[in-house]
Write a protein that holds these residues in place. Structure first.
Motif, mmCIF file in Angstrom:
data_model
loop_
_atom_site.group_PDB
_atom_site.id
_atom_site.type_symbol
_atom_site.label_atom_id
_atom_site.label_comp_id
_atom_site.label_asym_id
_atom_site.label_seq_id
_atom_site.Cartn_x
_atom_site.Cartn_y
_atom_site.Cartn_z
ATOM 1 N N PHE A 104 0.937 -1.303 -0.009
ATOM 2 C CA PHE A 104 0.006 -0.054 -0.060
ATOM 3 C C PHE A 104 0.830 1.034 0.021
ATOM 4 N N PRO A 105 1.834 1.466 0.877
ATOM 5 C CA PRO A 105 2.505 2.487 0.817
ATOM 6 C C PRO A 105 3.603 2.734 -0.384
ATOM 7 N N SER A 106 3.752 1.739 -0.975
ATOM 8 C CA SER A 106 4.587 1.726 -2.168
ATOM 9 C C SER A 106 3.735 2.101 -3.242
ATOM 10 N N ARG A 107 2.730 1.852 -3.241
ATOM 11 C CA ARG A 107 1.673 2.428 -4.427
ATOM 12 C C ARG A 107 1.355 3.708 -4.299
ATOM 13 N N CYS A 108 1.383 4.177 -2.983
ATOM 14 C CA CYS A 108 0.864 5.852 -2.660
ATOM 15 C C CYS A 108 2.241 6.433 -3.110
ATOM 16 N N ILE A 109 3.642 6.127 -2.740
ATOM 17 C CA ILE A 109 4.697 6.578 -2.969
ATOM 18 C C ILE A 109 5.055 6.644 -4.514
ATOM 19 N N ALA A 110 4.771 5.812 -5.277
ATOM 20 C CA ALA A 110 4.960 5.570 -6.648
ATOM 21 C C ALA A 110 4.120 6.890 -7.393
ATOM 22 N N TYR A 293 -6.194 6.643 -1.938
ATOM 23 C CA TYR A 293 -6.360 5.276 -1.871
ATOM 24 C C TYR A 293 -6.552 4.560 -0.772
ATOM 25 N N ALA A 294 -6.972 5.373 0.270
ATOM 26 C CA ALA A 294 -7.053 4.879 1.756
ATOM 27 C C ALA A 294 -8.552 4.243 1.701
ATOM 28 N N LEU A 295 -8.872 3.061 1.981
ATOM 29 C CA LEU A 295 -9.939 2.316 2.088
ATOM 30 C C LEU A 295 -10.857 2.311 3.227
ATOM 31 N N GLY A 296 -10.088 2.952 4.368
ATOM 32 C CA GLY A 296 -10.892 2.809 5.729
ATOM 33 C C GLY A 296 -11.336 1.443 6.015
ATOM 34 N N ASP A 297 -12.702 1.298 6.281
ATOM 35 C CA ASP A 297 -13.225 0.342 6.887
ATOM 36 C C ASP A 297 -13.791 -0.727 5.823
ATOM 37 N N GLY A 299 -11.930 -2.463 3.714
ATOM 38 C CA GLY A 299 -11.108 -3.868 3.676
ATOM 39 C C GLY A 299 -10.156 -3.753 2.504
ATOM 40 N N GLY A 300 -9.531 -4.716 2.216
ATOM 41 C CA GLY A 300 -8.382 -4.816 1.161
ATOM 42 C C GLY A 300 -7.519 -3.813 0.860
ATOM 43 N N TYR A 301 -6.366 -3.815 0.242
ATOM 44 C CA TYR A 301 -5.301 -2.962 0.457
ATOM 45 C C TYR A 301 -5.159 -2.064 -0.856
ATOM 46 N N GLY A 302 -6.156 -2.135 -1.591
ATOM 47 C CA GLY A 302 -6.193 -0.878 -2.591
ATOM 48 C C GLY A 302 -5.164 -0.617 -3.739
ATOM 49 N N LEU A 303 -4.797 -2.135 -4.200
ATOM 50 C CA LEU A 303 -3.914 -2.275 -5.172
ATOM 51 C C LEU A 303 -4.676 -2.830 -6.457
#
Length: 303
Positions: A104-110, A293-297, A299-303
């Motif tokens: 998840f952080p990798s996606r955001c940083i990219a 990209y944050a999904l909150g509640d 679920g999942g990791y947004g990729l």
């Protein structure tokens, strides 16, 4: 007090002429007079002496002038910095990431670095030893970690980013080959290799709590501080690992089997945390990217 009042004060102080000050600031002379009067009321002093022929700065006016010039200059610098950032300008971020959920952080940083190519991101593994100091002590601007890892502090702000389900990773040649899922009772009978409690405290705690909830005693062969060591143990048939789903997706395709746990809720919530006193000018841009990209509640990791 506002910027226009200060600009008009500076113009009158520099020209000693209300008409010229009005021309420079594109306002009427009466507006300039009102601005100066408002400033004098705010400070409780007279800034200029006026006669039909002359305008002169008082001692108080001379004292205020350098401060007014400094305030306008500082605001100008701030505007330039913000304009640069909005146009992909320069800057630097320091980001700490918990080892158990890197995708998840990798996606955001990219996406962030693609949009703001002039802003560099320093990425480091988040040490679990002193989480509060890592967030508020200036070591990192932002920290990605399990929600239960965030220390209680009114000075820390968080946003829930995603949730991860735990899965089992075994060698593709293990007896689990071909299975679609695994139950906890079956898992308790397997030799396990885990990330150590010191390197991944929340993950270790979740696994132990899950086993205790179902009155199971895991057979732990070994624990490891580093992910590469853990996966080497799996490939060496030393045991199966329990890791978050996105971490399992970083294993070698064809070399491992990944099985969901089918009879337990294994979700771990993750957040991004930062100090409320963070002053990094590029920080707001990064938070904006993460929130996309944050999904909150959900679920999942947004990729």
């Amino acid at each position: 007090m506002d910027i226009q009042q200060l600009n008009c004060f500076i113009s009158v102080a520099q020209t000693l002429n209300f008409s010229e000050a009005a021309r420079r600031n594109y306002v009427s002379q009466s507006t300039v007079s009102r601005y100066i009067s408002d400033l004098e009321k705010e400070f409780g002093v007279q800034l200029f002496t006026r006669s039909h022929r002359d305008v002169l700065l008082t001692h108080e006016g001379k004292t205020l002038l350098p401060y007014a010039l400094e305030m306008i200059a500082t605001l100008g610098k701030a505007k330039k910095v913000i304009d640069k950032l909005q146009n992909g300008g320069t800057g630097k971020l320091s980001v700490g990431c918990d080892v158990t959920s890197p995708l998840f952080p990798s996606r955001c940083i990219a996406d962030f670095t693609a949009k703001y190519s002039g802003i560099s991101v320093e990425l480091k593994k988040l040490d679990a030893a002193d989480r509060s100091a890592a967030i508020t002590g200036g070591e990192f601007d932002y920290c990605f970690m399990p929600r239960d890892m965030v220390p209680e502090s009114s000075g820390i702000e968080t946003v829930v980013t995603h949730t991860e389900s735990l899965v089992v990773v075994s060698s593709a040649e293990s007896p689990l080959k071909g299975r679609k899922s695994i139950s906890l009772s079956e898992l308790a009978a397997q030799r396990l290799v885990l990330l150590s409690e010191s390197s991944a405290p929340i993950l270790y705690m979740e696994i132990m709590d899950m086993m205790r909830t179902f009155h199971l005693t895991p057979v732990i062969d070994s624990t490891y501080d580093e992910l590469i060591e853990l996966y080497m143990a799996v490939l060496s048939h030393m045991g199966a690992a329990i890791v978050p789903q996105s971490l399992a997706e970083m294993t070698a395709p064809g070399k491992t089997a990944v099985l969901p746990i089918d009879d337990a809720d294994t979700g771990i919530a993750y957040v991004m945390a930062w100090s409320k006193t963070l002053s990094n000018p590029v920080g707001g841009l990064f938070v904006e990217t993460v929130r996309q990209y944050a999904l909150g509640d959900d679920g999942g990791y947004g990729l």
